[in-house]
Write a protein that holds these residues in place. Sequence first.
Motif, short mmCIF file in Angstrom:
data_model
loop_
_atom_site.label_atom_id
_atom_site.label_comp_id
_atom_site.label_asym_id
_atom_site.label_seq_id
_atom_site.Cartn_x
_atom_site.Cartn_y
_atom_site.Cartn_z
N UNK A 1 0.82 -1.21 0.00
CA UNK A 1 0.00 0.00 0.00
C UNK A 1 0.86 1.26 0.00
N UNK A 2 1.96 1.23 0.70
CA UNK A 2 2.85 2.38 0.72
C UNK A 2 3.47 2.62 -0.65
N UNK A 3 3.89 1.54 -1.32
CA UNK A 3 4.48 1.69 -2.65
C UNK A 3 3.47 2.17 -3.68
N UNK A 4 2.20 1.83 -3.49
CA UNK A 4 1.15 2.27 -4.41
C UNK A 4 0.44 3.54 -3.93
N UNK A 5 0.91 4.10 -2.83
CA UNK A 5 0.37 5.34 -2.28
C UNK A 5 -1.14 5.25 -2.07
N UNK A 6 -1.52 4.17 -1.40
CA UNK A 6 -2.93 3.95 -1.10
C UNK A 6 -3.12 4.07 0.41
N UNK A 7 -4.09 4.88 0.81
CA UNK A 7 -4.42 5.06 2.23
C UNK A 7 -5.69 4.26 2.54
N UNK A 8 -5.58 3.18 3.33
CA UNK A 8 -6.75 2.34 3.58
C UNK A 8 -7.64 2.86 4.71
N UNK A 9 -7.23 3.86 5.41
CA UNK A 9 -8.00 4.33 6.57
C UNK A 9 -9.38 4.81 6.13
N UNK A 10 -10.38 4.40 6.88
CA UNK A 10 -11.75 4.80 6.60
C UNK A 10 -12.41 4.08 5.45
N UNK A 11 -11.77 3.08 4.87
CA UNK A 11 -12.34 2.37 3.74
C UNK A 11 -13.21 1.21 4.24
N UNK A 12 -14.48 1.28 3.95
CA UNK A 12 -15.41 0.22 4.30
C UNK A 12 -16.29 -0.20 3.13
N UNK A 13 -16.34 0.62 2.10
CA UNK A 13 -17.19 0.30 0.94
C UNK A 13 -16.56 -0.81 0.11
N UNK A 14 -17.41 -1.52 -0.63
CA UNK A 14 -16.95 -2.65 -1.43
C UNK A 14 -15.99 -2.22 -2.53
#
Length: 392
Positions: A261-274
């Motif tokens: 996720x860090x290498x792809x610059x994705x922030x997973x916080x707050x993600x609950x939707x499909x």
Amino acid sequence: MTFSNSKSFLILLGLAAGLVAQEADSVGAALPDSVEVELSQPSESISDTSAAEGEVFPDSIEVQPPIPFESSPDTSQAEDSVLPDTVEVQPISLPSEPVSDTSPAEITFTPSHKTVGVRLDTVLTITFSKPVRNVDDSPVTYDQISEFISLKSINKKGPDVPFTTDINEEKTVVTIDPESELDDDQRFFLSLSYGLEDEFNNVIRPATIRFTTKMKVALLEFELKGLSSIENRSLLTYMRTELNATGVAVCLEKEEVDDILRNNRIDPSGCQANDCAAEIGTALGVSYMVLTDIAKLAKNEDYVTAAVVLQGDVSLSLLNVKREKLKKKVHREFAGGLNRLGRIVRRMVWDLVNVKPTEGRFGVDVEKVTFLDRIKIEGTEFFSSPREWIVT
């Protein structure tokens, strides 16, 4: 006795000596080395002396006795010998003809038919109970054996999976090594076609098995309000451990997820939707994401034990990343301490992937015992660990 000539006289002497020897042999008498016969002068009454005139007879004739015929063995020494009680007779082994075996060699596939949860880096094998060869009686080699084997995904007529093959020197084990890691959560079909036989000319029957690989899953991080960061991480660890223990799933470790996720610059916080979870799953290269939701969470203090008590509803969802749809969802209410919540979540993980827990993994399954036994179990829990109990 009057002899007409000397030749007849000598013949009679020989016959007489033979009779003497035969008589002596019949009665067991020892024969002399020689027999001396005295000749008397012819009487004057013999008038016919014309044939004997001029011949001079010896005073005696030595006749050698005949050699006795050794037709019967000498048993004088055998009379004193002792015979053994038993006589060991060695069996005579005659060359046996080869036994004809009409049953074909048995085939064992590894993994076996309908196995679920096969490792993605697995090496497949086909084992024969007897050595095999080509149907034309020629030996089969490692480069020929691949002609009789096929590995396909999805279905029997699906895409071919590249692989290399080998066969041992005994011609009993064939190894199939896929060239790359198998797709996760996928059905595969391994087939053996016609072309092999055993040493008794029994043709090996074609056979096909199917197996399913493990599903690659990842947990979407969550942080429950009212719980510390350590308590939240403990719940995630519980779930990750149980997913791997089911045998049908392989869960990515937290460090691996964080790096991707860090290498792809994705922030997973707050993600609950499909759709959000599916995007993260695609980046992680998994087929499923596990989503956790604990609703109506309340953190209170038990008035009896003064223990911290949690109450709420727990929901676990298994999201198909490619389809962005939920494959399954399980729900359960709970009340108790953090360890009790942990046991509930662990048990729910097995239900999420449709696998029955191994016996004894969670102790006694209170859902399958009588009401009286359930009271005994809960009573034991109350006295042994009051922080895990709440009176409702």
